[in-house]
Motif scaffolding. Structure first.
Motif, PDB file in Angstrom:
ATOM      1  N   GLN A 274      -5.792   6.505  -4.073  1.00 30.71           N
ATOM      2  CA  GLN A 274      -7.051   7.110  -3.651  1.00 30.71           C
ATOM      3  C   GLN A 274      -8.229   6.586  -4.465  1.00 30.71           C
ATOM      4  O   GLN A 274      -9.305   6.331  -3.922  1.00 30.71           O
ATOM      5  CB  GLN A 274      -6.951   8.627  -3.812  1.00 30.71           C
ATOM      6  CG  GLN A 274      -8.243   9.339  -3.533  1.00 30.71           C
ATOM      7  CD  GLN A 274      -8.144  10.279  -2.362  1.00 30.71           C
ATOM      8  OE1 GLN A 274      -7.104  10.871  -2.103  1.00 30.71           O
ATOM      9  NE2 GLN A 274      -9.217  10.413  -1.637  1.00 30.71           N
ATOM     10  N   SER A 275      -8.018   6.401  -5.769  1.00 29.48           N
ATOM     11  CA  SER A 275      -9.155   6.033  -6.612  1.00 29.48           C
ATOM     12  C   SER A 275      -9.598   4.587  -6.389  1.00 29.48           C
ATOM     13  O   SER A 275     -10.678   4.213  -6.818  1.00 29.48           O
ATOM     14  CB  SER A 275      -8.866   6.308  -8.091  1.00 29.48           C
ATOM     15  OG  SER A 275      -8.160   5.246  -8.650  1.00 29.48           O
ATOM     16  N   ILE A 276      -8.786   3.755  -5.742  1.00 27.95           N
ATOM     17  CA  ILE A 276      -9.307   2.434  -5.393  1.00 27.95           C
ATOM     18  C   ILE A 276      -9.755   2.419  -3.929  1.00 27.95           C
ATOM     19  O   ILE A 276      -9.987   1.360  -3.346  1.00 27.95           O
ATOM     20  CB  ILE A 276      -8.321   1.277  -5.666  1.00 27.95           C
ATOM     21  CG1 ILE A 276      -7.041   1.428  -4.861  1.00 27.95           C
ATOM     22  CG2 ILE A 276      -8.016   1.154  -7.136  1.00 27.95           C
ATOM     23  CD1 ILE A 276      -6.180   0.161  -4.861  1.00 27.95           C
ATOM     24  N   GLY A 277      -9.871   3.606  -3.350  1.00 27.95           N
ATOM     25  CA  GLY A 277     -10.487   3.698  -2.038  1.00 27.95           C
ATOM     26  C   GLY A 277      -9.534   3.591  -0.862  1.00 27.95           C
ATOM     27  O   GLY A 277      -9.958   3.455   0.273  1.00 27.95           O
ATOM     28  N   LEU A 278      -8.191   3.652  -1.122  1.00 28.28           N
ATOM     29  CA  LEU A 278      -7.263   3.670   0.016  1.00 28.28           C
ATOM     30  C   LEU A 278      -7.264   5.065   0.628  1.00 28.28           C
ATOM     31  O   LEU A 278      -7.434   6.056  -0.073  1.00 28.28           O
ATOM     32  CB  LEU A 278      -5.832   3.322  -0.435  1.00 28.28           C
ATOM     33  CG  LEU A 278      -5.602   1.937  -1.002  1.00 28.28           C
ATOM     34  CD1 LEU A 278      -4.126   1.734  -1.333  1.00 28.28           C
ATOM     35  CD2 LEU A 278      -6.057   0.877  -0.020  1.00 28.28           C
TER      36      LEU A 278
ATOM     37  N   ASP B  56       0.837  -1.206   0.000  1.00 24.23           N
ATOM     38  CA  ASP B  56       0.000   0.000   0.000  1.00 24.23           C
ATOM     39  C   ASP B  56       0.865   1.246   0.000  1.00 24.23           C
ATOM     40  O   ASP B  56       0.588   2.215  -0.713  1.00 24.23           O
ATOM     41  CB  ASP B  56      -0.925   0.016   1.232  1.00 24.23           C
ATOM     42  CG  ASP B  56      -2.062  -0.982   1.092  1.00 24.23           C
ATOM     43  OD1 ASP B  56      -1.956  -1.861   0.221  1.00 24.23           O
ATOM     44  OD2 ASP B  56      -3.045  -0.882   1.842  1.00 24.23           O
TER      45      ASP B  56
ATOM     46  N   ASN C 114      -2.722   9.070  -6.623  1.00 24.22           N
ATOM     47  CA  ASN C 114      -4.072   9.201  -7.183  1.00 24.22           C
ATOM     48  C   ASN C 114      -4.741   7.855  -7.366  1.00 24.22           C
ATOM     49  O   ASN C 114      -5.923   7.671  -7.076  1.00 24.22           O
ATOM     50  CB  ASN C 114      -4.022   9.919  -8.536  1.00 24.22           C
ATOM     51  CG  ASN C 114      -3.678  11.380  -8.377  1.00 24.22           C
ATOM     52  OD1 ASN C 114      -3.795  11.931  -7.284  1.00 24.22           O
ATOM     53  ND2 ASN C 114      -3.243  12.004  -9.444  1.00 24.22           N
ATOM     54  N   GLN C 115      -3.958   6.884  -7.873  1.00 22.53           N
ATOM     55  CA  GLN C 115      -4.517   5.540  -8.048  1.00 22.53           C
ATOM     56  C   GLN C 115      -4.875   4.954  -6.682  1.00 22.53           C
ATOM     57  O   GLN C 115      -5.922   4.336  -6.514  1.00 22.53           O
ATOM     58  CB  GLN C 115      -3.509   4.645  -8.783  1.00 22.53           C
ATOM     59  CG  GLN C 115      -3.853   3.156  -8.803  1.00 22.53           C
ATOM     60  CD  GLN C 115      -4.991   2.824  -9.751  1.00 22.53           C
ATOM     61  OE1 GLN C 115      -5.482   3.682 -10.474  1.00 22.53           O
ATOM     62  NE2 GLN C 115      -5.442   1.578  -9.738  1.00 22.53           N
TER      63      GLN C 115
END
Lengths: 304, 300
Positions: free
Chosen positions: B167-171, B155, B164-165
C-alpha cells in the motif's frame, strides 16, 4: 540515464518534503473516534518522535499518513500533495514492527530490499541494473551485504530490523516511518539504527518514529509529537518533552520515581525524577542484595 | 508390457483427461503457493464447496457451468463478508456456516431436479466423462488464471508478505486481495470437474505446502509447486485407468505421497534433516570436550 534515476533525482532536488497533518479526524465505522482535530507540521531534516499511551491513536495516525485510512475530516499532505500521489512517487517508506512480519516467508534479504524498488520497476517488477545496484548499496550501508542470500527468518532481531531499514533506503523514501523500531533489539543495534537515522536526517529526510522508549527520545529526536486521540503537544524536544506534558499524556500509566539525595556529602540539592513505562524495577543495595523496601530517599508513587 | 502401459493413450478420452488434469494441476499448484502462505486454505475449501449450487443452476437452465459456479462462489464470499461485519462471530465460524449452507443448497437442488449432471460428478469429479464444451471452459479459465499469475505474481507476493508496504508504494491492495480471491474461485471452478468439490482444496494447498518444505525462495517454490501439480495430476489420471478408480482420489493421494516425502526427507526442513542436525551439533559439543553448551559453565 534510466527512467528510475531521473525520477530519483527529481525527488532529491525538490526539498518540499514537509508533512502537514491538518485538522485530521478519523472515525471508525463502529463510531469510535480514534483521532480528533489533529494538527501538526514537520519539515525535512527532522527526526520526530510520536509518543502516547496504547490506544492514543498512534497507529491510526501512522495509517492515515500512509494512506491506509482516509480521514473523516481534515487532510494529510506530503510536499503539498495528497498522500496517494506522494506514495506513487515513492516518497513514503515504512518500516514495520517486527511482530507484523511473517519471518518464515520464503524470501531472502535481497528479495525484501528489492521490494523497496518495486515502485521504480515496470509492471512485471523485473529489477534493472540500477535497482540491483541501489539494493546492494543499501545493504552495504546497513552492514548486511554479507547476508543478502539468507532467508529473513535466519537473522537476529537487530539484523532483521536493518534489512527493513535497507529496504527503506532502497526505496529512496523522503519520509521514513518507523513503528516501534527498538522493540526486541539489542543495545548495539539500537545505536546503529539511531546512527543511521541521524545520517538520514543530515540527508534532509523526514523521519517519524513511533516509540515506547521514552528514555531514548531526547537522545536522537529533535521534534516530539505527544498525542492522546489529539495532539497534546508538538514541537522541539527540549520544549515539548517535559514532565508536565508527559504526565498529561501518560497520567497514571507511568512509573514515577523521585530520587532525592539530600544526604549527599556536599549538601547540594540533588533531587531527580525517573519516569518509566517499564515493569517494576529491581532495586539492589550496596551489598548486591535485593532491597525489600524502598530506600527512604526514594519515594514511589503513581503520577496522577 | 510396454503395450499394456500405453493402452490408456489409445483412448481419446484418456488423453483429454490427462492433458486437462495436467493444465489444471499446474495452475492450482501456482496458486497453492499463495494459499499456503496467506493462510487461505479454509477460504479455498469454502469457495470450492460454495460453487456447487451455481453449477447445479447452470446445468438446470443450460448456462455455461463456469458462469454459474463463479457467480455463486463470489456470492458466498460477499455473504461471508456481510455476516462477519454484522456479528461478533469469528471468521472461521462464519466461513463454516456460509459454505456448508451453499453446499447443502447445491446438493439439495441436484437431488430434487436431476439434470445431465449427477451429484457424484460434482462431489467426486468425473474427468474421464467430461464434455468438450466443459473442457473448453476449464482451459479458458486456466489460461486466464495463468496469465494473471505470470504477470502479477510479484505484486501478489508483496501483498501476501507485507500488505502495508504494498500500500505504501501506491499499490491498490483492495484490488490485489480481490484478484487473489477471484483467482481462487476461478481455479476452484476449473478443478471441480477434475477432482470434485471435496478434493479441490487438496490441489490448492498440497503442492504449495510441499514446495514450502523444500525451498526458501518464492520463485523456486512456485516452479516446484507448479511442476508437482502438473506431474501428479497427469500421472494420477493415467494411473486411475489401471485402478479403475476415482481420478481425483488418485491425484490427491499422489500429491500426499510427495508431501510426505518432503515432510520427512526435505534437505533443510525435513524431519530427518532436523534430527541429523540436532545430533551433529550435540556430537560436536561433546567431542570438543571443554565446549559446554552453556558458555558460563565451560571448564567447570
Amino acid at each position: 540515464m534510466s527512467h528510475g534515476s531521473t525520477k530519483l533525482n527529481k525527488n532529491d532536488i525538490s526539498s518540499e518534503i514537509d508533512l502537514h497533518v491538518n485538522e485530521v479526524t478519523v472515525a471508525y465505522n463502529n463510531g469510535h473516534v480514534a483521532l480528533f482535530d489533529t494538527t501538526f507540521d514537520l519539515g525535512a531534516g527532522t527526526i520526530c518522535a510520536l509518543v502516547g499511551v496504547n490506544g492514543s491513536g498512534k497507529s491510526t495516525l501512522f495509517k492515515t499518513i500512509m494512506g491506509f485510512l482516509t480521514p473523516t475530516r481534515g487532510s494529510v499532505t506530503i510536499g503539498g500533495k495528497p498522500v496517494q500521489v506522494a506514495q506513487k512517487q515513492n516518497m513514503v517508506a515504512y518500516i514495520p514492527q517486527a511482530e507484523d512480519v511473517d519471518w518464515a516467508f520464503p524470501v531472502s534479504v535481497m528479495d525484501v530490499v528489492l521490494m523497496g524498488r518495486y515502485g521504480y520497476m515496470n509492471f512485471l517488477r523485473i529489477p534493472r541494473a540500477t535497482d540491483l545496484e541501489i539494493a546492494i548499496e543499501s545493504l552495504r550501508r546497513v552492514n548486511m551485504l554479507d547476508y543478502k542470500e539468507r532467508q529473513i527468518g535466519e537473522l537476529s532481531g537487530g539484523q532483521k530490523k536493518r534489512v527493513f531499514l535497507a529496504r527503506a533506503l532502497a526505496q529512496r523514501g523522503r519520509i521514513v516511518l518507523l513503528d516501534e523500531p527498538f522493540s526486541g533489539v539489542d543495545v548495539q543495534t539500537e545505536a546503529a539504527i539511531i546512527e543511521l537515522l541521524r545520517e538520514l536526517r543530515a540527508d534532509e529526510h523526514l523521519i517519524l518514529v513511533s516509540t515506547h522508549d521514552l528514555g531514548l527520545v531526547p537522545s536522537f529526536c529533535d521534534q516530539v509529537v505527544i498525542i492522546n486521540r489529539t495532539v497534546l503537544a508538538a514541537g522541539p524536544t527540549h520544549d515539548t518533552f517535559t514532565q508536565e506534558n508527559l504526565a498529561r499524556a501518560f497520567g497514571g500509566t507511568l512509573r514515577d520515581l523521585r530520587i532525592d539525595h539530600t544526604d549527599a556529602p556536599d549538601g547540594t540539592s540533588n533531587e531527580f525524577r525517573v519516569l518509566s513505562d517499564d515493569e517494576e524495577p529491581l532495586i539492589f543495595g550496596h551489598d548486591g542484595r535485593l532491597v525489600d523496601h524502598w530506600h527512604p530517599g526514594i519515594d514511589e508513587e503513581e503520577s496522577k | 508390457m510396454i503395450e499394456l502401459l500405453l493402452t490408456p493413450l489409445h483412448y481419446e478420452y484418456m488423453i483429454k483427461a490427462i492433458v486437462v488434469s495436467g493444465v489444471i494441476g499446474g495452475v492450482c499448484g501456482l496458486l497453492s503457493c499463495f494459499v499456503t502462505l496467506k493462510g487461505w486454505s479454509l477460504m479455498g475449501d469454502a469457495l470450492s464447496h460454495a460453487i456447487v449450487p451455481g453449477v447445479a443452476v447452470a446445468y438446470l437452465v443450460g448456462l455455461p457451468f463456469a458462469l454459474g459456479a463463479f457467480a455463486s462462489g463470489l456470492l458466498a464470499a460477499v455473504v461471508m463478508g456481510v455476516v462477519k461485519s454484522k456479528t461478533r462471530i469469528r471468521e472461521d465460524a462464519v466461513i463454516g456456516i456460509v459454505f456448508t449452507t451453499f453446499f447443502a443448497a447445491g446438493v439439495l437442488m441436484i437431488s430434487l431436479f436431476p439434470s445431465n449432471i449427477s451429484l457424484k460428478t460434482i462431489v467426486l469429479g468425473n474427468i474421464l466423462g467430461i464434455a468438450d464444451s466443459d473442457i473448453i471452459q476449464m482451459l479458458a479459465i486456466s489460461a486466464v488464471a495463468l496469465l494473471v499469475l505470470v504477470l502479477k505474481w510479484k505484486d501478489l507476493l508483496l501483498f501476501a508478505f507485507d500488505p502495508n508496504q504494498a500500500q505504501s508504494i501506491g499499490l491498490n491492495t483492495t484490488r490485489l486481495n480481490l484478484m487473489l480471491l477471484i483467482l481462487l474461485a476461478a481455479t476452484a471452478v476449473a478443478a471441480l470437474q477434475a477432482v470434485g468439490a471435496v478434493l479441490v482444496i487438496a490441489m490448492l494447498v498440497t503442492p504449495g505446502a510441499t514446495a514450502y518444505q523444500l525451498t526458501d525462495r518464492f520463485g523456486r517454490m512456485m516452479l516446484l509447486a507448479c511442476g508437482m501439480g502438473i506431474v501428479t495430476s497427469m500421472l494420477g489420471a493415467y494411473i486411475s485407468y489401471f485402478l479403475n478408480g476415482s481420478t481425483g482420489g488418485c491425484i490427491v493421494c499422489l500429491q500426499t505421497l510427495v508431501f510426505l516425502m518432503a515432510f520427512f526427507f526435505a534437505p533443510k526442513y525435513g524431519i530427518v534433516a532436523a534430527r541429523r542436525k540436532a545430533r551433529r551439533t550435540t556430537d560436536a559439543l561433546l567431542i570438543s570436550g571443554d565446549a559446554h553448551p552453556v558458555p558460563a559453565l565451560r571448564g567447570l
